[in-house]
Design an enzyme around this catalytic site. Structure first.
Site, PDB file in Angstrom:
ATOM      1  N   ARG A 177      -1.688  15.868  11.776  1.00 44.21           N
ATOM      2  CA  ARG A 177      -1.979  16.116  13.234  1.00 44.21           C
ATOM      3  C   ARG A 177      -3.576  16.797  13.285  1.00 44.21           C
ATOM      4  O   ARG A 177      -4.214  16.465  14.063  1.00 44.21           O
ATOM      5  CB  ARG A 177      -1.166  16.837  14.073  1.00 44.21           C
ATOM      6  CG  ARG A 177      -0.948  18.361  13.322  1.00 44.21           C
ATOM      7  CD  ARG A 177       0.331  19.018  13.989  1.00 44.21           C
ATOM      8  NE  ARG A 177       1.463  18.312  13.476  1.00 44.21           N
ATOM      9  CZ  ARG A 177       2.872  18.903  13.787  1.00 44.21           C
ATOM     10  NH1 ARG A 177       2.916  19.580  14.495  1.00 44.21           N
ATOM     11  NH2 ARG A 177       3.663  18.381  13.121  1.00 44.21           N
ATOM     12  N   GLU A 214      -0.180  18.767   8.513  1.00 44.63           N
ATOM     13  CA  GLU A 214      -1.712  18.265   8.390  1.00 44.63           C
ATOM     14  C   GLU A 214      -1.933  17.175   8.856  1.00 44.63           C
ATOM     15  O   GLU A 214      -3.170  16.910   9.203  1.00 44.63           O
ATOM     16  CB  GLU A 214      -1.972  18.431   6.670  1.00 44.63           C
ATOM     17  CG  GLU A 214      -1.430  16.906   5.973  1.00 44.63           C
ATOM     18  CD  GLU A 214       0.028  16.600   6.179  1.00 44.63           C
ATOM     19  OE1 GLU A 214       0.281  15.321   5.912  1.00 44.63           O
ATOM     20  OE2 GLU A 214       0.865  17.358   5.923  1.00 44.63           O
ATOM     21  N   SER A 266       1.960  25.310   1.931  1.00 42.28           N
ATOM     22  CA  SER A 266       3.304  25.211   2.467  1.00 42.28           C
ATOM     23  C   SER A 266       4.370  24.195   1.770  1.00 42.28           C
ATOM     24  O   SER A 266       4.679  23.259   2.377  1.00 42.28           O
ATOM     25  CB  SER A 266       3.424  25.122   4.133  1.00 42.28           C
ATOM     26  OG  SER A 266       2.466  26.059   4.477  1.00 42.28           O
ATOM     27  N   ASP A 270       1.081  13.618  -0.049  1.00 42.54           N
ATOM     28  CA  ASP A 270       1.303  14.870   0.852  1.00 42.54           C
ATOM     29  C   ASP A 270       2.280  15.747   0.102  1.00 42.54           C
ATOM     30  O   ASP A 270       3.413  15.624   0.224  1.00 42.54           O
ATOM     31  CB  ASP A 270       1.945  14.494   2.095  1.00 42.54           C
ATOM     32  CG  ASP A 270       1.925  15.778   2.952  1.00 42.54           C
ATOM     33  OD1 ASP A 270       1.471  17.034   2.678  1.00 42.54           O
ATOM     34  OD2 ASP A 270       2.629  15.701   4.072  1.00 42.54           O
ATOM     35  N   ASP A 273       2.831   8.643   2.916  1.00 43.63           N
ATOM     36  CA  ASP A 273       2.344   9.254   4.054  1.00 43.63           C
ATOM     37  C   ASP A 273       1.087   8.877   4.665  1.00 43.63           C
ATOM     38  O   ASP A 273       0.683   9.310   5.676  1.00 43.63           O
ATOM     39  CB  ASP A 273       2.302  10.756   3.557  1.00 43.63           C
ATOM     40  CG  ASP A 273       2.378  11.729   4.764  1.00 43.63           C
ATOM     41  OD1 ASP A 273       3.183  11.434   5.722  1.00 43.63           O
ATOM     42  OD2 ASP A 273       1.755  12.821   4.907  1.00 43.63           O
ATOM     43  N   LYS A 320      -2.998   7.559  10.306  1.00 46.87           N
ATOM     44  CA  LYS A 320      -3.007   8.721   9.436  1.00 46.87           C
ATOM     45  C   LYS A 320      -3.034   8.145   8.030  1.00 46.87           C
ATOM     46  O   LYS A 320      -2.126   7.500   7.557  1.00 46.87           O
ATOM     47  CB  LYS A 320      -1.747   9.774   9.732  1.00 46.87           C
ATOM     48  CG  LYS A 320      -1.522  10.766   8.818  1.00 46.87           C
ATOM     49  CD  LYS A 320      -0.254  11.627   8.858  1.00 46.87           C
ATOM     50  CE  LYS A 320       0.440  12.240   7.698  1.00 46.87           C
ATOM     51  NZ  LYS A 320       1.406  12.945   7.580  1.00 46.87           N
ATOM     52  N   LEU A 380       0.826  -1.101   0.115  1.00 43.76           N
ATOM     53  CA  LEU A 380      -0.037  -0.087  -0.158  1.00 43.76           C
ATOM     54  C   LEU A 380       0.835   1.070  -0.048  1.00 43.76           C
ATOM     55  O   LEU A 380       0.655   2.301  -0.655  1.00 43.76           O
ATOM     56  CB  LEU A 380      -0.984   0.036   1.490  1.00 43.76           C
ATOM     57  CG  LEU A 380      -1.932  -0.987   1.255  1.00 43.76           C
ATOM     58  CD1 LEU A 380      -2.734  -1.241   2.584  1.00 43.76           C
ATOM     59  CD2 LEU A 380      -3.024  -0.646   0.145  1.00 43.76           C
ATOM     60  N   MET A 381       2.111   1.307   1.002  1.00 49.34           N
ATOM     61  CA  MET A 381       2.703   2.454   0.920  1.00 49.34           C
ATOM     62  C   MET A 381       3.420   2.667  -0.413  1.00 49.34           C
ATOM     63  O   MET A 381       3.796   3.671  -0.774  1.00 49.34           O
ATOM     64  CB  MET A 381       3.567   2.123   2.146  1.00 49.34           C
ATOM     65  CG  MET A 381       2.903   2.447   3.368  1.00 49.34           C
ATOM     66  SD  MET A 381       4.072   1.982   4.603  1.00 49.34           S
ATOM     67  CE  MET A 381       5.216   3.091   4.837  1.00 49.34           C
ATOM     68  N   LYS A 427       6.082  21.155   0.035  1.00 51.90           N
ATOM     69  CA  LYS A 427       7.501  20.519   0.209  1.00 51.90           C
ATOM     70  C   LYS A 427       8.488  20.910  -1.055  1.00 51.90           C
ATOM     71  O   LYS A 427       8.134  21.207  -1.957  1.00 51.90           O
ATOM     72  CB  LYS A 427       7.351  19.237   0.353  1.00 51.90           C
ATOM     73  CG  LYS A 427       6.386  18.583   1.529  1.00 51.90           C
ATOM     74  CD  LYS A 427       6.270  17.251   1.558  1.00 51.90           C
ATOM     75  CE  LYS A 427       5.443  16.618   2.704  1.00 51.90           C
ATOM     76  NZ  LYS A 427       6.330  16.550   4.112  1.00 51.90           N
TER      77      LYS A 427
END
Length: 486
Positions: free
Chosen positions: A333, A331, A257, A252, A270, A247, A168-169, A259
């Site tokens: 959090r 994001e 902001s 991401d 992510d 999460k 999945l990652m 990256k």
């Protein structure tokens, strides 16, 4: 093919010692294996291999792997069971050699711990090559002999769970969108009658007043999904569940902001928190663990657009607290804040969340261990003891009031989503932020940013996304189920 283990001698001069399977095979070939080993160079070191061809008609190729010292146990300095780690690493390298020879099946010596041997084989052979035309040959590992088949099968299930998280990652973000992630997990759980999967759409998220989560999701055209899994393995379905929260940012970019572009492609992982907790539940179901587990995964993308969060915006979380979004790349959090509030509605015996939350965690611990922030020494002990057995280590980090003050001292809202001293203690201020959404007495936050990927640090994982610490979460749940059983 056949993979056999060899212990190094206790004294430097002594002859190396075979495992019982190695001994049996050597007798089968009239001592030829021992003879060849003694003439083909210096003693076999830990993790190194020798390969022999034509010794036996059933096994045209035999790989002998160095297991290190015979009675290696828990190493207090390293915080893991050295014997188990040695077996995982040695078996993985042996199986890969068989794969390089394009042999489709390999029998594996249990090496005195069939579960660890199975984990080494199944983890060591895994590679994401779904999208390549040229694929490595598929190798099926199986147990050599029949003495420890139950432990072997358990190891296979543990490793397949971690491999699911790795899959999945690793998959590109245009293949694993929020809805595709949820559907993939649903499909994995379809065959279990004691599992219910709810794929909650944006309308449901809105009715739950998850304003922090929705504020991140609105920057992307991909609709958000809230994935909710109920595994009812306990003797009583009303028993307090263990709640896992992950999460699930499937890509991401950092939002406004933004990256840096270098390495941004890795941010397809992510959602590692969601991948590991959901995979842990799939594994718990496959093992039929006797406890109830609920999995919660807020899934969305964090993208820059005309609708995205802007630095300085204030959003309202599910529990009514307002949050000033000073950095749109903090994001994770925001998603977790709402998911943690929701987690409290299940009368949980413990809440454990996992997230690739902060680059600061990677700076602090690198890929050696997952950072754990917890308000419960009982919970910490269980996680720590589980990690010693899996070799996928955890390390306790501070949840001091010192850090809380840095996120609650905020000009426009109840909280800021970053600490007021910017980079200082970034992993700790992120944990302090999450703590503001927790009232449960047993809660742990696992920051897995440092263990997200593997270069060569874990010898039984290839380069790529690591799927850590899935096996530690499974082992932790298994220990919890024994506890409540007794």
């Amino acid at each position: 093919g056949l993979v056999l283990g060899l212990y190094s001698s206790e004294k430097d001069e002594g002859a190396a010692q075979f495992t019982s399977a190695g001994d049996a095979f050597d007798r089968l070939v009239s001592g030829k294996l021992r003879e060849l080993l003694s003439v083909c160079g210096p003693p076999l070191k830990k993790g190194k291999t020798r390969i022999f061809h034509g010794l036996h008609q059933d096994f045209p190729s035999v790989v002998v792997v160095g297991l290190g010292k015979k009675n290696a146990g828990v190493n207090d300095q390293e915080n893991w069971h050295e014997g188990k780690e040695n077996i995982r690493a040695a078996v993985a390298v042996g199986c890969r050699q068989i794969q390089d020879l394009e042999i489709p099946c390999v029998e594996v010596d249990p090496c005195g711990d069939a579960q660890a041997a199975a984990e080494g084989a199944v983890l060591g052979l895994h590679e994401y090559n779904e999208l390549k035309q040229k694929k490595k040959p598929v190798v099926t590992p199986q147990l050599h002999g029949s003495a420890e088949s139950e432990a072997w099968q358990k190891g296979v299930i543990y490793a397949e769970g971690q491999n699911l998280a790795r899959y999945l990652m690793e998959a590109p973000a245009n293949y694993i969108t929020p809805i595709k992630f949820a559907e993939h997990i649903e499909q994995k759980l379809r065959s279990f009658s004691n599992v219910k999967v709810h794929i909650r759409p944006e309308a449901w998220i809105t009715t739950q007043q998850m304003g922090a989560f929705l504020s991140v999701a609105k920057g992307s055209t991909e609709p958000p999904i809230f994935l909710e899994i109920h595994y009812l393995g306990g003797a009583n379905t009303n028993d307090s569940p263990l709640v896992f929260v992950g999460k699930g940012v499937t890509f991401d970019s950092g939002g406004i902001s933004l990256k840096p572009s270098s390495g941004m492609d890795a941010m397809r992982a992510d959602m590692g928190g969601a991948a590991t907790v959901c995979s842990a539940i799939v594994t718990a179901a496959a093992l039929n663990l006797p406890l109830n587990i609920i999995g919660l995964a807020p899934l969305c993308e964090n993208m820059p657009s005309g609708k995205a969060n802007k630095p300085g915006d204030v959003v309202r979380a599910k529990n009514g607290k307002t949050i000033q979004v000073d950095n749109t790349d903090a994001e994770g959090r925001l998603l977790l804040a709402d998911a943690l509030c929701y987690a409290h509605s299940f009368n949980a015996q413990a809440i454990v969340n996992a997230a690739t939350l902060t680059g600061a965690m990677d700076v602090a611990l690198g890929s050696a261990a997952t950072g754990v922030f917890t308000n419960s020494s009982w919970l910490w002990t269980h996680l720590y003891e589980a990690s010693i057995l899996t070799g996928d280590r955890v390390w306790r980090m501070p949840l001091f009031e010192h850090y809380t003050k840095q996120v609650t001292d905020c000009p426009l809202a109840d909280l800021s989503n970053i600490g007021k001293y910017s980079r200082a203690g970034g992993a700790c201020t992120a944990a302090a932020f999450l703590k503001e959404f927790v009232t449960a007495s047993h809660w742990a936050h696992l920051d897995i940013a440092g263990v997200m990927s593997n270069k060569d640090e874990v010898p039984y994982l290839r380069k790529g996304m690591a799927g850590r610490p899935t096996r530690t979460l499974v082992e932790f749940a298994a220990r919890l189920s024994q506890d409540s059983h007794n």
